[in-house]
Design a protein around this motif. Structure first.
Motif, short mmCIF file in Angstrom:
data_model
loop_
_atom_site.label_atom_id
_atom_site.label_comp_id
_atom_site.label_asym_id
_atom_site.label_seq_id
_atom_site.Cartn_x
_atom_site.Cartn_y
_atom_site.Cartn_z
N HIS A 1 36.79 -23.70 -73.74
CA HIS A 1 37.41 -24.04 -72.45
C HIS A 1 36.67 -25.24 -71.85
O HIS A 1 37.30 -26.20 -71.39
CB HIS A 1 37.35 -22.86 -71.46
CG HIS A 1 38.58 -22.01 -71.46
ND1 HIS A 1 39.79 -22.44 -70.98
CD2 HIS A 1 38.77 -20.74 -71.90
CE1 HIS A 1 40.67 -21.47 -71.11
NE2 HIS A 1 40.08 -20.43 -71.67
N GLU A 2 35.35 -25.18 -71.87
CA GLU A 2 34.53 -26.26 -71.31
C GLU A 2 34.76 -27.58 -72.03
O GLU A 2 34.78 -28.64 -71.41
CB GLU A 2 33.05 -25.89 -71.36
CG GLU A 2 32.65 -24.82 -70.37
CD GLU A 2 31.20 -24.40 -70.52
OE1 GLU A 2 30.41 -25.13 -71.16
OE2 GLU A 2 30.84 -23.32 -70.01
N SER A 3 34.92 -27.53 -73.36
CA SER A 3 35.10 -28.75 -74.14
C SER A 3 36.54 -29.27 -74.10
O SER A 3 36.81 -30.37 -74.57
CB SER A 3 34.69 -28.51 -75.60
OG SER A 3 35.60 -27.62 -76.23
N GLY A 4 37.46 -28.45 -73.58
CA GLY A 4 38.87 -28.84 -73.53
C GLY A 4 39.60 -28.61 -74.84
O GLY A 4 40.74 -29.03 -75.00
N GLU A 5 38.99 -27.89 -75.79
CA GLU A 5 39.61 -27.65 -77.10
C GLU A 5 40.45 -26.38 -77.13
O GLU A 5 41.29 -26.22 -78.01
CB GLU A 5 38.51 -27.54 -78.17
CG GLU A 5 37.71 -28.82 -78.35
CD GLU A 5 36.50 -28.61 -79.21
OE1 GLU A 5 36.33 -29.39 -80.18
OE2 GLU A 5 35.70 -27.68 -78.94
N PHE A 6 40.23 -25.47 -76.20
CA PHE A 6 40.94 -24.19 -76.20
C PHE A 6 42.40 -24.39 -75.85
O PHE A 6 42.74 -25.06 -74.88
CB PHE A 6 40.29 -23.23 -75.19
CG PHE A 6 40.89 -21.86 -75.19
CD1 PHE A 6 40.44 -20.89 -76.06
CD2 PHE A 6 41.93 -21.54 -74.32
CE1 PHE A 6 40.99 -19.61 -76.07
CE2 PHE A 6 42.49 -20.27 -74.32
CZ PHE A 6 42.02 -19.30 -75.19
N VAL A 7 43.29 -23.80 -76.63
CA VAL A 7 44.73 -23.80 -76.34
C VAL A 7 45.17 -22.39 -75.99
O VAL A 7 45.69 -22.13 -74.92
CB VAL A 7 45.57 -24.38 -77.50
CG1 VAL A 7 47.06 -24.28 -77.19
CG2 VAL A 7 45.16 -25.83 -77.77
N THR A 8 44.94 -21.44 -76.92
CA THR A 8 45.31 -20.05 -76.68
C THR A 8 44.63 -19.17 -77.71
O THR A 8 44.08 -19.65 -78.70
CB THR A 8 46.84 -19.86 -76.73
OG1 THR A 8 47.19 -18.56 -76.26
CG2 THR A 8 47.40 -20.06 -78.13
N MET A 9 44.69 -17.87 -77.48
CA MET A 9 44.24 -16.87 -78.45
C MET A 9 44.96 -15.58 -78.15
O MET A 9 45.42 -15.36 -77.03
CB MET A 9 42.73 -16.67 -78.42
CG MET A 9 42.14 -16.11 -77.13
SD MET A 9 42.22 -14.32 -76.90
CE MET A 9 41.27 -13.72 -78.24
N GLN A 10 45.08 -14.73 -79.17
CA GLN A 10 45.74 -13.45 -78.96
C GLN A 10 45.36 -12.49 -80.08
O GLN A 10 45.54 -12.80 -81.24
CB GLN A 10 47.26 -13.63 -78.94
CG GLN A 10 48.02 -12.40 -78.54
CD GLN A 10 47.76 -12.01 -77.10
OE1 GLN A 10 47.86 -12.84 -76.21
NE2 GLN A 10 47.43 -10.76 -76.87
N PRO A 11 44.85 -11.31 -79.72
CA PRO A 11 44.67 -10.27 -80.73
C PRO A 11 46.01 -9.58 -80.99
O PRO A 11 46.89 -9.59 -80.13
CB PRO A 11 43.66 -9.32 -80.08
CG PRO A 11 43.86 -9.51 -78.62
CD PRO A 11 44.31 -10.94 -78.42
N LEU A 12 46.14 -8.99 -82.16
CA LEU A 12 47.37 -8.29 -82.52
C LEU A 12 47.10 -6.80 -82.72
O LEU A 12 45.99 -6.40 -83.06
CB LEU A 12 47.96 -8.87 -83.82
CG LEU A 12 48.37 -10.34 -83.74
CD1 LEU A 12 48.77 -10.84 -85.13
CD2 LEU A 12 49.51 -10.53 -82.76
#
Length: 118
Positions: free
Chosen positions: A37-48
């Motif tokens: 998040h800090e680096s601006g690289e995060f888009v999304t994530m989701q466990p299944l």
């Protein structure tokens, strides 16, 4: 470039984790999310959910044919994913190595295909 990091889980290995190890896994995921998040690289994530909660849908002769359970029985299953927007494959691999589940299972690093606009 966007990469999906697919987390493959081994239920036997997961079941052997102590409560302390499980807490460490959760903390490592939180750390990775915060870092990206800090680096601006995060888009999304989701466990299944577990494969037992899966429905597979096929269409045969125009009829929908759903069936319960995973597509194939396997030792490992697809347990969740991250999507990162990074400079290149090397960074995606670096982030995949930070996913704690990679210590006993596998994390697949796959680039998104570039789609033409319109």
């Amino acid at each position: 470039m966007k990469y999906m990091l697919l987390i493959h889980l081994n239920p036997k290995a997961n079941a052997e984790l102590t409560e302390e190890q499980q807490a460490a896994v959760g903390a490592a995921h939180e750390k990775l999310i915060g870092l990206t998040h800090e680096s601006g690289e995060f888009v999304t994530m989701q466990p299944l959910a577990e494969p037992a909660q899966t429905t597979v849908v096929r269409v045969r002769d125009g009829k929908t044919v759903p069936s319960d359970g995973p597509l194939v029985e396997a030792e490992e299953f697809f347990g969740g994913y991250y999507v990162f927007d990074v400079a290149g494959k090397e960074r995606a691999v670096e982030l995949a190595a930070m996913i704690p589940d990679a210590q006993w299972s596998a994390v697949e690093v796959r680039p998104f295909l570039e789609m033409p606009e319109g």
